[in-house]
Design an enzyme around this catalytic site. Structure first.
Site: not given
Length: 396
Positions: A30-31, A104, A214, A293
């Site tokens: 992970e950067q 998230r 929402y 993605d």
């Protein structure tokens, strides 16, 4: 196998857990210097939740998530109901898992904890990948600090600006869609009771603009996402923009939308550019593959971008158990996943066009003709990444 995963987002972490559960040795690169997620909402339908159940994080979804009763599509100014997709208990009974809306960060934190419980040292931070190499014996990543790491397989879960994608497909760049996205979180207590929606996900549809609202965190927060035509700008999720521009973009909208806009913190309105690519049908080389993605960046108009990455993770782990050489395992994975994710990418783009039709009568007719509820219940939500047959030519 020794597997290197580039990117510790939701897709990369889910893949890491599923692979560790199957006995692989995994290192996630992970950067970022600190492991975390941005403050935005995310939606998980049954097709993704089945994988999240398998990695052990559904208790966190139950604790912090919201189970909406429905999707409701409404006109931006009048509130006229255009279409409704039942969710809640109907979704769970029909598809075997609940539909959740959550922060998230809450989902990401749950995945981090689940991975650390299985492999405490699996994630390496401040590990930015500069390039990928491979030969017949191994795949290798080179970090910006010069360090080189070798493994049997490299998985690119490094998002729309993927370095791994450059190795597999060359240096193609995402294309700006002509739209930007607003992101705002508002405490529910700021919204007058009469202007709060029911526990539903509401899509407000208007000319060249639509907004989605929402609830998150047990109904304590309202998540607002606004998608509007604007000139190109920075892609970053953490770029704040003047509240006055948000106010301008949603002038004259329904009082429920206006209540959220008016209640937003003036210095906490974020906006970023939406980019897309033509869906790739080739995902892999001999020892390198991708998910999420990095390979199928998806516009957020079906709430399926993260769900597709989670599906990818579930299927990849299964494909690597097939009695085939690695290169063929990866081919099975991409041949199974590419058509489905392409359909999601293409239909998400079509949904964005539907939500933003100029003429009210044309919009009503388009929603009637499309019948989104029937379509999604027939092909999108029933899919189970844990059991769907994986065709291998002579075996399933």
């Amino acid at each position: 196998m020794d597997i290197l995963i580039v990117g510790a987002g939701i897709g990369g972490l889910t893949a890491a857990i599923r692979l560790v559960q199957r006995g692989h040795r995994v290192r996630v690169l992970e950067q970022a210097k600190v492991l975390g997620e941005v403050g935005a909402g995310i939606q998980m339908s049954a097709n993704a939740v089945k994988v999240l159940q398998a990695v052990g994080v559904e208790p966190a979804l139950e604790a912090t998530g919201v189970k909406p009763r429905a999707f409701e599509f409404r006109r931006f100014n009048s509130g006229e109901l255009l279409h409704r997709i039942p969710l809640g208990e109907a979704h769970r009974e029909k598809h075997g898992a609940s539909y959740y809306q959550m922060h998230r960060r809450d989902l990401h934190d749950a995945l981090v904890q689940a991975l650390r419980a299985l492999a405490p040292d699996a994630v390496s931070l401040d590990a930015t990948v500069r390039r990928v190499h491979e030969d017949t014996e191994a795949a290798e990543v080179e970090l910006v600090n010069g360090e080189r790491l070798r493994g049997d397989l490299v998985v690119g879960a490094d998002g729309v600006k993927s370095v791994v994608r450059q190795h597999v497909l060359g240096a193609d760049k995402p294309v700006f869609t002509g739209q930007v996205v607003w992101r705002v979180l508002v405490p529910v207590e700021r919204i007058p009771q009469a202007l709060r929606t029911d526990v539903v996900s509401t899509i407000w549809c208007g000319p060249h603009n639509h907004g989605v609202m929402y609830y998150l965190r047990g109904g304590m927060l309202i998540n607002f996402v606004g998608c509007v035509a604007r000139p190109w700008e920075e892609e970053s999720w953490t770029s704040s923009r003047p509240w006055s521009e948000l106010d301008q973009d949603y002038a004259g909208w329904h009082p429920m939308v206006r209540a959220v806009v008016d209640a937003a913190d003036r210095d906490q309105c974020y906006r970023w550019a939406l980019n897309s690519r033509v869906p790739a049908m080739v995902w892999s080389t001999r020892r390198v593959t991708m998910l999420g993605d990095a390979v199928h960046s998806t516009l957020p108009y079906m709430a399926q971008g993260a769900a597709m990455a989670i599906e990818d993770a579930g299927v990849l782990a299964r494909a690597l158990e097939l009695d085939l050489p690695l290169e063929q395992q990866l081919r099975v994975y991409e041949q199974h996943r590419a058509p489905r994710t392409r359909r999601v990418v293409e239909e998400s783009t079509e949904m964005g066009q539907l939500y933003q039709i100029d003429n009210a009568d044309a919009m009503r007719q388009a929603f009637h003709d499309r019948n989104i509820a029937r379509s999604r219940n027939e092909w999108l939500y029933p899919y189970d990444p844990l059991t769907v047959p994986l065709q291998t030519g002579s075996a399933a």
